[in-house]
Design an enzyme around this catalytic site. Structure first.
Site, PDB file in Angstrom:
ATOM      1  N   THR A   1     -62.532  90.026   4.934  1.00  0.00           N
ATOM      2  CA  THR A   1     -63.814  89.543   5.459  1.00  0.00           C
ATOM      3  C   THR A   1     -64.509  88.763   4.352  1.00  0.00           C
ATOM      4  O   THR A   1     -64.513  89.177   3.192  1.00  0.00           O
ATOM      5  CB  THR A   1     -64.709  90.701   5.942  1.00  0.00           C
ATOM      6  OG1 THR A   1     -64.032  91.371   6.997  1.00  0.00           O
ATOM      7  CG2 THR A   1     -66.032  90.194   6.476  1.00  0.00           C
TER       8      THR A   1
ATOM      9  N   PHE B   1     -67.917  87.393   2.908  1.00  0.00           N
ATOM     10  CA  PHE B   1     -69.354  87.672   2.938  1.00  0.00           C
ATOM     11  C   PHE B   1     -70.091  86.563   2.209  1.00  0.00           C
ATOM     12  O   PHE B   1     -69.564  86.013   1.235  1.00  0.00           O
ATOM     13  CB  PHE B   1     -69.664  89.002   2.226  1.00  0.00           C
ATOM     14  CG  PHE B   1     -69.215  90.211   2.992  1.00  0.00           C
ATOM     15  CD1 PHE B   1     -67.888  90.593   2.981  1.00  0.00           C
ATOM     16  CD2 PHE B   1     -70.124  90.966   3.720  1.00  0.00           C
ATOM     17  CE1 PHE B   1     -67.464  91.705   3.689  1.00  0.00           C
ATOM     18  CE2 PHE B   1     -69.714  92.087   4.433  1.00  0.00           C
ATOM     19  CZ  PHE B   1     -68.380  92.458   4.416  1.00  0.00           C
TER      20      PHE B   1
END
Ligand code: PEP
Ligand code: MN
Length: 685
Positions: A288, A290
């Site tokens: 992921t 960010f």
């Protein structure tokens, strides 16, 4: 000093556990290597400080190459494989550069020892992990735990947090739409990014076992990323939770062995839970990305590998997106991401989010933005930020003349050069074509003279319906009407407000006319965007900078009226505010200025039209009504405007001007308007 390399003694001793001994030696050698790498890093940091002190560039291609060659020739001495040595030293040197970049970056933005970070979720969540990864050298990190992404952004906007760390995309489940939309809507800037490996685990209370589970709590993203595993448990109910770590906390509180949660390993540790199954995501390489957002944009040192993020909507011309992409290719700037999202208020108009390798302070990037701007209706730089994704590579040494400016949020930071002048976005550049503003298919700025007409103020549904009908039948293209009236006297009619706007919108819908209305307060802009096709900024607000900044962020064309005592220079600088905010669709309106002459309400500055067209690429329209203040003068001034090259006219009309609640004396009757349009017919289609 490093005795660990001397292994001859132990290897000669006979030993039953020879293998263990040898493994022990390898372990201690590896430990030594790690110790040396740490030492090397520390020296690299001191080199960075020294280079900064003596103002030497961080990249030294010759030194880097020479160092590699030296290591390769030394490799022969130790009979080491050259390929191994070259690969290892490439990594070591890349790390050393990163250390130096971090050093210089911290000194650019002011090194802080403490930071307050807003995240969606609680301690142990992936946002929490990402925050730690983003702020490795921070002595103190305090967290504000929020239940929604927007709350985390608000914490930054209110000054309660320095940064908010938000997930933006995942390699399995894709873009996180809510965060993209938040970036567009809020004024924050992206100041950093990090990618972390996300490993979901199934966690439960002690004694829980997978076979006995009845329910599993999980964040929708986690559920999507673990869909294969969950499909193998068809009898277990999935309950959506607002965040991963919070669901782990809830499980601990429930203390029920039939309930489990999808959560990161860290959360299991924090809340004293058992990991029932680890790494249950469909894809093992589940990352992921960010982003860290802050209230102010970051300035990134030119030597630090950086990414820049943009959000834009392309103009309706065919091939606009291709032109935008070509601009990057022409400057050989690699695009690393292109994502599109539908816009909330403009059906079928996409917002494109782009990430590219480059720094907004770089001249090549500025050149690209210049070209991109021509093909966009909306363009905002979301931020330039250091990126660890990019391998430090050789780039031309920075141009000594450049000056990096830190721009206010939403503004485009640019480099200063003597030739830029005060309106570098509104100004005409030789190669730049004139801007044509497309208002729902009505083109303002092209060869056709566009007629905008309507009452000064919306007074009733009957009045606005009658007027709209006349506008349509006579050949007008846009319907105007004031709902929030900035009146000189507080006792004059102030307009019907939102109720009036609903009437105007209804009339526009019935007669197929896009609508124009004035916005008088920054806090009204968001709601106005939902209800109107063009935002008008009145003469009295031409230098209301808070309002200009706000409409600059809006994705709606703006009709900017010249202040009654504003010079052309001031007028164009007001337009500049809107363009710098991101909004590229600005229409200039000459509406008469205040002179010593009192025989008309104002003096129509006809000269302003060709002057504005010479200085700016933006379309120019004329409002004869407010210049004249007198119905009889409106037609001649309108003709003058058309003759001198205006792209459009905005005229006040009323079904019964004598009863008008505002500007009756200058309003044309519906018949008078029809005659005017007939007289202009050679330029009106
Ligand atoms: C208007 O267009 O109704 C208006 C108030 O105009 P100005 O801002 O030019 O006075
Ligand atoms: Mn008026």
């Amino acid at each position: 000093m490093y005795g660990i390399l001397d292994s001859s003694e132990s290897s000669e001793k006979p030993n039953d556990n020879q293998l263990d001994v040898l493994r022990g030696e390898v372990d201690s050698i590896d430990d030594g290597i790690l110790g040396l790498l740490a030492q090397r890093r520390e020296v690299a940091r001191r080199i960075a400080a020294e280079k900064q002190r003596v103002e030497r560039p961080f990249r030294d291609d010759h030194r880097e190459e020479a160092l590699l060659i030296e290591r390769l020739s030394a490799a022969g001495k130790y009979e080491l494989d050259a390929d191994l040595v070259s690969r290892v030293w490439e990594q070591i040197m890349a790390d050393s550069l990163r250390v130096q970049f971090d050093y210089v970056q911290n000194s650019v933005n002011g090194r802080k020892d403490a930071v307050i970070i807003a995240i969606q979720g609680v301690e142990g969540s992936n946002s929490h992990r990402a925050s730690l990864a983003l702020t490795p050298n921070m002595a103190q990190r305090d967290f504000i735990s929020c239940s929604r992404f927007s709350d985390a952004v608000n914490a930054v906007k209110d000054g309660r947090a320095n940064i908010a760390v938000l997930p933006i995309e995942n390699t399995t489940s894709g873009a996180i739409a809510e965060v993209y939309d938040l970036l567009l809507d809020s004024k924050v800037s992206i100041v950093g990014e990090v990618k972390i490996l996300v490993k979901h685990c199934l966690v439960g209370v002690q004694g829980a076992s997978i076979g006995d589970l009845k329910t599993i709590h999980g964040h929708p993203q986690a559920v999507a990323q673990c869909s294969n595993f969950l499909a193998s448990l068809p009898d277990v109910e999935v309950i959506y939770a607002t965040d991963t770590a919070l669901s782990a906390r809830r499980i601990a509180e429930l203390n029920n062995p039939t309930v489990a949660a999808l959560a990161p390993e860290q959360a299991a540790d924090i809340y004293g839970l058992d990991v029932l199954e680890s790494g249950i995501n469909n894809r093992k390489s589940n990352y992921t990305r960010f982003v860290a957002v802050a209230a102010e944009p970051a300035t990134v040192d030119p030597q630090v590998p950086a990414k820049t993020s943009l959000v834009l909507s392309v103009s309706n011309e065919a091939g606009s997106l291709a032109e935008v992409l070509n601009a990057f290719r022409a400057e050989e700037i690699p695009l690393v991401k292109l994502e599109s999202r539908p816009t909330v208020n403009n059906a079928w108009q996409e917002m494109f989010y782009m990430d590219f390798e480059g720094n907004v302070g770089d001249q090549r990037v500025q050149r690209v933005l210049e070209v991109v701007r021509r093909h966009t209706m909306y363009l905002r730089v979301l931020g330039t930020y250091p990126s660890r994704d990019l391998r430090p590579h050789r780039r031309p040494s920075p141009d000594p003349e450049r000056v990096i400016q830190v721009a206010a949020p939403g503004q485009q930071p640019t480099e200063k050069s003597a030739s830029d002048g005060p309106y570098r976005l509104a100004g005409r550049k030789d190669e730049r074509p004139e801007t044509v503003v497309d208002v729902n298919g009505v083109l303002i700025g092209g060869p056709e003279l566009v007629i905008i007409a309507g009452p000064c103020a919306v007074e009733s549904i009957d009045q606005v319906m009658k007027t709209a009908k006349a506008v349509k039948e006579s050949g007008g293209k846009l319907l105007r009407g004031g709902c929030f009236k900035p009146r000189t006297s507080p006792y004059s009619f102030q307009g019907l407000g939102w109720e009036g706007l609903d009437m105007l919108a209804e009339a526009g819908r019935v007669y197929g006319l896009p609508i124009v209305t004035e916005v008088t307060a920054p806090e009204h802009v968001e709601k106005m965007v939902e209800k109107t096709d063009v935002l008008q900024i009145g003469a009295r607000n031409m230098q209301n900078f808070a309002l200009l900044t706000e409409v600059g962020r809006a994705n709606r064309p703006v009709l900017l009226k010249r202040g009654m005592s504003a010079s052309i220079d001031e007028f164009l600088q007001a337009a500049e505010y809107i363009l710098a905010g991101g909004n590229q669709r600005v229409i200039l309106c000459e509406r008469g200025i205040r002179t010593f002459e009192t025989s008309s309400r104002n003096t129509l500055d006809v000269t302003a039209v060709p002057v504005l067209r010479r200085r700016s690429h933006l379309p120019v329209i004329v409002d004869p009504s407010h210049a004249a203040g007198d119905r009889e003068l409106v037609a001649p001034l309108a003709m003058a405007g058309a003759a001198i090259g205006a792209h459009g006219l905005m005229v006040e009309i009323h079904p019964d001007p004598d009863t008008a609640l505002s500007d009756g004396p200058q309003s044309l009757t519906l018949e008078g308007f029809d005659q005017l349009v007939q007289a202009l017919s050679d330029r009106v289609q």
